[in-house]
Design an enzyme around this catalytic site. Structure first.
Site, PDB file in Angstrom:
ATOM      1  N   GLY A 223      -5.147 -23.714 -18.333  1.00  0.00           N
ATOM      2  CA  GLY A 223      -5.885 -22.917 -20.462  1.00  0.00           C
ATOM      3  C   GLY A 223      -7.143 -22.542 -20.165  1.00  0.00           C
ATOM      4  O   GLY A 223      -8.036 -22.656 -19.541  1.00  0.00           O
ATOM      5  N   SER A 224      -7.968 -22.116 -21.491  1.00  0.00           N
ATOM      6  CA  SER A 224      -8.696 -21.902 -22.315  1.00  0.00           C
ATOM      7  C   SER A 224     -10.324 -22.362 -21.578  1.00  0.00           C
ATOM      8  O   SER A 224     -11.132 -22.124 -22.361  1.00  0.00           O
ATOM      9  CB  SER A 224      -8.350 -21.328 -23.540  1.00  0.00           C
ATOM     10  OG  SER A 224      -7.890 -19.865 -23.051  1.00  0.00           O
ATOM     11  N   THR A 225      -9.688 -23.748 -21.232  1.00  0.00           N
ATOM     12  CA  THR A 225     -10.726 -25.030 -21.209  1.00  0.00           C
ATOM     13  C   THR A 225     -11.758 -24.441 -20.271  1.00  0.00           C
ATOM     14  O   THR A 225     -12.559 -24.852 -20.068  1.00  0.00           O
ATOM     15  CB  THR A 225      -9.701 -26.137 -21.124  1.00  0.00           C
ATOM     16  OG1 THR A 225      -8.996 -26.475 -19.510  1.00  0.00           O
ATOM     17  CG2 THR A 225      -9.663 -27.189 -22.028  1.00  0.00           C
ATOM     18  N   PHE A 226     -11.455 -23.895 -19.371  1.00  0.00           N
ATOM     19  CA  PHE A 226     -12.271 -23.140 -18.270  1.00  0.00           C
ATOM     20  C   PHE A 226     -12.907 -21.960 -18.576  1.00  0.00           C
ATOM     21  O   PHE A 226     -13.985 -21.529 -17.851  1.00  0.00           O
ATOM     22  CB  PHE A 226     -11.566 -22.495 -16.569  1.00  0.00           C
ATOM     23  CG  PHE A 226     -10.960 -23.306 -16.159  1.00  0.00           C
ATOM     24  CD1 PHE A 226     -11.139 -23.514 -15.026  1.00  0.00           C
ATOM     25  CD2 PHE A 226     -10.347 -24.900 -16.197  1.00  0.00           C
ATOM     26  CE1 PHE A 226     -10.657 -24.013 -13.811  1.00  0.00           C
ATOM     27  CE2 PHE A 226     -10.252 -25.492 -15.369  1.00  0.00           C
ATOM     28  CZ  PHE A 226     -10.194 -25.563 -14.155  1.00  0.00           C
TER      29      PHE A 226
END
Length: 594
Positions: A312-315
């Site tokens: 998810g948005s950790t990227f």
């Protein structure tokens, strides 16, 4: 020897001249001769007695020493031995970074039976079933009364169990000495250690071999006789590992998650201080692998290494860091966030409407999918793939676990523009939490790549540069603002300046064909302290649901973030970090002289 005559002529003549009886001379000489013979015989007898006493003393000493040796040894039935290859059972210990014991050997016994030698097989079967409740009395009796000449009953027994079996008094029940692998801390660090089992076995010894984890990866090193006295030192900290597992287990229960994992890593070296995966197991009693169904349902499954997920948005911080590095944006650059963003039949939306534009910093703080995708479109697929490859996202991690080579990231077969857009915010590329922790360390430690490691062998060498120190510092500041005013506000731990990014990804169906609507993988990737990056912590929860409110909440900000914050609160003092006042960010005011 000169023989003296009994009647010497001179003395006889002298005695006659004096009128004495010459026969007295003969009797006197005869008496002396007899006394000499007696004395010589006595001396010979005494010498023989001394020699005999010495022989008896030596014999008693030999017998006494042998009896002492037998009394000090383990009782064993005499058996004819055949020549063969010797079974090596010695195995080196495993310790943590401070020398505390994680795995060692323990001398124990195995129990076996020779049915032809048994006197009362019925009684033996009954008593064994009483001592070992997991054994079936009828099955034992069948074995004892059948055609079998030899059978193992128990590969490992305790001293108390051995005594209980010995008290049965059955000559056909015998014991074999052996070494077993002991993990004194139980389930702590189970997925790192892996476990061991018996290989080749004989009645007098058994081969101890690793079956998973470090035990199998370092099989030759641990079994090397030349290094048997040299323990294998890991980077784990036993105290930190125990604290992480305890908090993670509590968090998994509170968030109603199916599973959980956490990776705590030194940002500059890649040394792993804690690697936890739940549910776990006790390597002293390692369960059997699943033969069907989802592998992740087994407690043997190492979610930190083998679990390959869309994170998810950790990227998003990777997309932003690459744009900063190539000069595409600055923290204040305005990014178009109008939505939905269309590409063919695909529509990209944000969690909520953030207006027509946001600064690059707020794209990260508010976690805008649209803003991140627009930045990725300008970067392009080729450059994005090369950058993620430099962070280790296109190959398995180099960690020293036997399971690692099989955990290769899942990449899109065709890295198209839509793939570039979705990968920018963590969809379309699957990797393990360990991949994520390694990439965060490489990006945030000043910009040099690290390799994750569990073994303290040689000093860690500085890796290749992936971004500049300036880009690394900006990325850390953005992540700090995510915690202070963004989606990870529950992650703020006073005194430790936590920075991080949340990620909530829909969980794909195991059978393929789309995603679950009510199941997610929630992740929080963090660094602390953000202004002086020392440690990276990644926490991932599988199917969490926070139910304290009116409606169930599954996003990472409500699930993974509070768990990670509690871990930091617990382990930071154990790591020697003192709470400190965070230095103020530059305000842009310039001092001038008069």
């Amino acid at each position: 020897m000169t023989r003296i005559p009994l009647r010497p002529l001179a003395r006889v003549l002298d005695a006659r001249a004096k009128g004495e009886n010459p026969d007295r001379i003969e009797r006197e000489n005869l008496r002396k001769r007899h006394e000499d013979i007696r004395d010589r015989a006595r001396l010979r007898a005494e010498g023989r007695l001394v020699v005999l006493a010495g022989l008896f003393l030596c014999a008693f000493l030999v017998v006494g020493v042998r009896m002492g040796a037998i009394a000090a040894s383990e009782p064993a039935e005499p058996r004819a031995q055949t020549a063969g290859a010797q079974i090596a059972a010695a195995r080196a210990d495993i310790v943590d970074r401070r020398g505390r014991l994680l795995a060692t050997n323990l001398v124990t016994h195995a129990l076996y039976a020779q049915p032809p030698m048994m006197v009362e097989p019925e009684r033996a079967a009954r008593e064994l079933a009483r001592i070992f409740p997991d054994l079936d009395e009828e099955r034992l009796l069948g074995w004892f009364t059948g055609d079998r000449k030899f059978l193992w009953i128990k590969k490992k027994i305790s001293p108390e169990q051995k005594q209980a079996v010995f008290d049965i008094g059955e000559p056909g029940l015998l014991f074999g000495p052996r070494e077993m692998r002991l993990y004194p801390n139980g389930a702590i660090a189970a997925h790192v250690l892996g476990g061991a089992s018996f290989g080749r076995e004989g009645v007098d010894a058994a081969e101890v071999i690793g079956v998973a984890g470090i035990e199998k990866a370092f099989e030759e090193r641990l079994r090397d006789p030349a290094r048997a006295g040299e323990p294998l030192r890991l980077t784990l900290d036993l105290t930190v590992q125990a604290a992480v597992e305890r908090v993670l287990e509590g968090g998994m229960v509170m968030m109603n998650a199916k599973g959980a994992t956490a990776v705590l890593m030194e940002a500059r070296t890649g040394e792993i201080l804690s690697l936890a995966s739940l549910p776990d197991f006790d390597p002293n009693d390692r369960p059997r692998p699943l033969t069907e169904g989802d592998a992740s349902d087994s407690p043997l499954f190492n979610r930190a290494v083998q679990g390959v997920y869309e994170l998810g948005s950790t990227f998003k911080i990777f997309t932003m860091a690459q744009a900063l590095e190539i000069g595409q944006v600055t923290p204040a650059t305005m990014i178009d966030t109008r939505g939905p963003l269309s590409w063919g039949k695909f529509r990209i939306n944000d969690f909520r409407n953030y207006g027509s534009e946001l600064t690059a910093t707020d794209v990260i703080v508010k976690s805008s999918n649209i803003g991140t995708a627009r930045i990725a479109m300008e970067i392009g697929a080729e450059r994005q793939r090369a950058f993620l490859a430099s962070l280790g996202f296109t190959e398995p991690t180099a960690i020293e676990l036997i399971e690692a080579p099989g955990a290769k990231p899942l990449l899109p077969p065709n890295w198209s523009e839509i793939s570039t857009m979705t990968i920018s915010y963590g969809h379309g590329l699957s990797a393990s939490p360990l991949h994520l922790a390694t990439a965060y360390a490489s990006l945030l430690n000043g910009g040099t790549r690290v390799a994750p490691t569990l073994v303290r062998d040689a000093p860690v060498q500085r890796g290749a540069r992936v971004v500049s120190e300036e880009t690394s510092a900006i990325a850390r500041q953005m992540l700090r603002e995510v915690v202070t005013r963004g989606t990870a506000s529950f992650g703020d731990v006073p005194g430790y300046a936590v920075g991080g990014k949340t990620g909530t990804a829909d969980k794909p169906k195991a059978s393929g064909g789309g995603y679950y609507e009510d199941k997610v993988i929630a992740t929080f990737a963090s660094v602390f302290p953000a202004h002086d990056p020392r440690y990276i912590l990644v926490v991932t929860l599988d199917e969490p649901v926070e139910t304290s409110g009116k409606e169930p909440r599954r996003t990472a900000g409500w699930t993974a973030v509070p768990v990670a914050a509690e871990i930091i609160r617990r382990v930071a003092p154990l790591l020697g970090l003192k709470p400190e006042i965070e230095p103020l960010a530059p305000t842009g005011v310039t001092l001038t002289s008069n």
